[in-house]
Design a protein around this motif. Structure first.
Motif, PDB file in Angstrom:
ATOM      1  N   ARG A 180       0.829  -1.205   0.000  1.00  0.00           N
ATOM      2  CA  ARG A 180       0.000   0.000   0.000  1.00  0.00           C
ATOM      3  C   ARG A 180       0.861   1.252   0.000  1.00  0.00           C
ATOM      4  O   ARG A 180       0.553   2.236  -0.683  1.00  0.00           O
ATOM      5  N   GLY A 181       1.963   1.240   0.739  1.00  0.00           N
ATOM      6  CA  GLY A 181       2.849   2.399   0.755  1.00  0.00           C
ATOM      7  C   GLY A 181       3.460   2.662  -0.619  1.00  0.00           C
ATOM      8  O   GLY A 181       3.526   3.810  -1.074  1.00  0.00           O
ATOM      9  N   HIS A 182       3.889   1.606  -1.300  1.00  0.00           N
ATOM     10  CA  HIS A 182       4.440   1.775  -2.643  1.00  0.00           C
ATOM     11  C   HIS A 182       3.373   2.257  -3.626  1.00  0.00           C
ATOM     12  O   HIS A 182       3.664   3.031  -4.541  1.00  0.00           O
ATOM     13  N   ASP A 183       2.137   1.795  -3.417  1.00  0.00           N
ATOM     14  CA  ASP A 183       1.044   2.241  -4.292  1.00  0.00           C
ATOM     15  C   ASP A 183       0.792   3.738  -4.116  1.00  0.00           C
ATOM     16  O   ASP A 183       0.618   4.478  -5.099  1.00  0.00           O
ATOM     17  N   LEU A 184       0.766   4.192  -2.861  1.00  0.00           N
ATOM     18  CA  LEU A 184       0.600   5.627  -2.613  1.00  0.00           C
ATOM     19  C   LEU A 184       1.774   6.414  -3.179  1.00  0.00           C
ATOM     20  O   LEU A 184       1.597   7.504  -3.745  1.00  0.00           O
ATOM     21  N   LEU A 185       2.973   5.872  -3.044  1.00  0.00           N
ATOM     22  CA  LEU A 185       4.144   6.560  -3.582  1.00  0.00           C
ATOM     23  C   LEU A 185       4.047   6.693  -5.097  1.00  0.00           C
ATOM     24  O   LEU A 185       4.382   7.748  -5.659  1.00  0.00           O
ATOM     25  N   ALA A 186       3.581   5.635  -5.763  1.00  0.00           N
ATOM     26  CA  ALA A 186       3.425   5.698  -7.221  1.00  0.00           C
ATOM     27  C   ALA A 186       2.464   6.816  -7.613  1.00  0.00           C
ATOM     28  O   ALA A 186       2.717   7.569  -8.562  1.00  0.00           O
ATOM     29  N   GLN A 187       1.372   6.945  -6.859  1.00  0.00           N
ATOM     30  CA  GLN A 187       0.397   7.994  -7.170  1.00  0.00           C
ATOM     31  C   GLN A 187       1.007   9.379  -7.002  1.00  0.00           C
ATOM     32  O   GLN A 187       0.851  10.255  -7.865  1.00  0.00           O
ATOM     33  N   HIS A 188       1.711   9.593  -5.921  1.00  0.00           N
ATOM     34  CA  HIS A 188       2.239  10.933  -5.657  1.00  0.00           C
ATOM     35  C   HIS A 188       3.453  11.255  -6.521  1.00  0.00           C
ATOM     36  O   HIS A 188       3.684  12.424  -6.850  1.00  0.00           O
ATOM     37  N   GLU A 189       4.232  10.236  -6.890  1.00  0.00           N
ATOM     38  CA  GLU A 189       5.314  10.477  -7.845  1.00  0.00           C
ATOM     39  C   GLU A 189       4.729  10.902  -9.194  1.00  0.00           C
ATOM     40  O   GLU A 189       5.269  11.789  -9.865  1.00  0.00           O
ATOM     41  N   ALA A 190       3.628  10.280  -9.567  1.00  0.00           N
ATOM     42  CA  ALA A 190       2.970  10.677 -10.811  1.00  0.00           C
ATOM     43  C   ALA A 190       2.424  12.091 -10.709  1.00  0.00           C
ATOM     44  O   ALA A 190       2.538  12.891 -11.649  1.00  0.00           O
ATOM     45  N   ASN A 191       1.822  12.430  -9.563  1.00  0.00           N
ATOM     46  CA  ASN A 191       1.331  13.801  -9.359  1.00  0.00           C
ATOM     47  C   ASN A 191       2.460  14.813  -9.469  1.00  0.00           C
ATOM     48  O   ASN A 191       2.259  15.944  -9.916  1.00  0.00           O
ATOM     49  N   SER A 192       3.663  14.390  -9.055  1.00  0.00           N
ATOM     50  CA  SER A 192       4.815  15.292  -9.090  1.00  0.00           C
ATOM     51  C   SER A 192       5.468  15.345 -10.470  1.00  0.00           C
ATOM     52  O   SER A 192       6.419  16.105 -10.669  1.00  0.00           O
TER      53      SER A 192
END
Length: 411
Positions: A180-192
């Motif tokens: 779940r942490g990696h999934d959230l990181l993927a989302q926010h890296e994409a947002n960035s």
């Protein structure tokens, strides 16, 4: 060589037809007096026939013969006085005919050299398919595609939001098995705008989940790679799309990008067929439907298909829950203001789904938003309600289950 022989014979045949038409026109020409003589002789024969049938009397026949004979003498005298023009016009005709023949043959060759492809073999259907397959197999990989992209300026992000992303990166680094942490990181890296880091984090999610990785996981992984390559579908992205479609043939995003890959590798016929089926399957409010509608008519033209885009049908209203753009915009607010804004959007979406219902995508978004807010009990309740609402709909349940796993409430 055979092609040039055929083209030369066709050009010669066209030139011969032109020469024949000109010569026939020349042979049929003559002075006006000669034409008059033929007419008057025909009139004399007609007088004899009328006299034999008893239509006219002998006296009338003699008067008519005398008048026609006088005209014959006058026409014969005029014909003798007119100069012989048969030589010069015939020479001009021949020169014109030869000139036209040369122009037709030389013009055909020059036009083909300018617009055609001398020396290039015939591109039959089988040959074109083989070329498309070769292009697909030899196209650049993900790394090469990213390397040739121009450097883009970093996105302007609020310092507070960047600090949150940095904290998330360090947290995930210390918890390498936290899907779940990696999934959230993927989302926010994409947002960035950091798509390589985003798809790397998503790859780790798939690795951790193993056999439990969903079609949506693979589709999102492929989408992040495609975004990192500015829309190009690399072999690595293709494998991720294939994995998504193996698990769910109806996965909309994977079908859209699979069609895009086919178009990029010279198979617009397959791309059109996939997109047309995906467009009919809907749902009309899905985010992959709009790009299909914007490109499918051009794809049909490239595939040689006569296709008219059907009118858009009314679907569910636009999602009212927070999305990635909303979250990025909230970076300019204080922490309290961000929480209030997000909670207000979540409450409005929850109220609308409770009263009016909605699509699986909206239910999934609500579950995800509640997970971000840390309201896991409420997210779990919404998850259970969504399972009952979409019982029997495999695709909808897969979308909801993926959101529940990201929110940490899936059983």
């Amino acid at each position: 060589m055979t092609f040039w022989i055929i083209v030369s014979l066709m050009a010669l045949a066209a030139a011969a037809l032109l020469v024949l038409a000109l010569m026939r026109a020349r042979s049929g020409a003559g002075p006006a007096a000669a034409y008059d003589l033929r007419v008057y002789r025909d009139q004399l024969r007609e007088v004899d026939r009328d006299l034999a049938r008893g239509v006219i009397g002998e006296a009338d026949a003699e008067r008519t013969r005398a008048e026609v004979s006088r005209r014959i003498l006058a026409a014969d005298a005029a014909a003798r006085k007119s100069p012989d023009r048969s030589g010069a016009p015939q020479a001009v005709t021949m020169v014109t005919a030869v000139g036209l023949a040369v122009m037709v043959i030389a013009g055909s060759v020059l036009l083909y050299r300018g617009l055609g492809a001398p020396g290039y073999g015939d591109l039959g259907l089988r040959h074109r398919i083989e070329m498309a397959q070769a292009a697909r197999e030899s196209r650049p990989d993900q790394g090469a595609a990213e390397a040739r992209m121009p450097a883009l300026p970093p996105r302007e992000l609020d310092d507070g939001y960047k600090a949150l992303v940095d904290k998330l990166r360090s947290t995930v680094a210390s918890r390498p098995e936290d899907a779940r942490g990696h999934d959230l990181l993927a989302q926010h890296e994409a947002n960035s705008g950091n798509f390589p880091a985003a798809y790397a984090a998503k790859a780790r999610v798939i690795e951790i989940r193993g056999e439990d990785a969903t079609p949506q996981d693979y589709a999102e992984y492929a989408e992040l790679m495609i975004m990192a390559a500015d829309g190009y579908v690399s072999p690595q992205a293709e494998r991720a799309l294939a994995a998504a479609l193996e698990r769910d043939r109806g996965n909309g995003p994977a079908r859209y990008y699979w069609g895009a890959m086919m178009a990029q590798t010279g198979r617009p016929d397959i791309a059109f067929r996939i997109w047309e089926e995906t467009l009919r399957a809907g749902p009309p409010d899905a985010y992959w439907i709009a790009p299909i509608r914007g490109q499918i008519e051009d794809m049909a033209a490239r595939a040689g298909v006569d296709y008219a885009l059907p009118p858009a049908t009314g679907g569910a209203p636009m999602l009212a829950g927070p999305n990635s753009e909303d979250m990025a915009a909230a970076a300019d607010m204080t922490a309290e203001e961000r929480q209030d804004m997000i909670r207000g959007m979540v409450d409005r979406l929850s109220d609308r789904l409770a009263s009016d219902g909605g699509s699986a995508a909206e239910w999934a978004r609500l579950i995800g938003a509640l997970g971000v807010l840390g309201e896991t009990d409420r997210a779990r309740a919404i998850h259970a309600e969504a399972q009952q609402t979409f019982a029997g709909d495999t695709e909808a349940l897969a979308q909801i289950e993926a959101a529940a796993r990201r929110a940490g409430v899936a059983e």
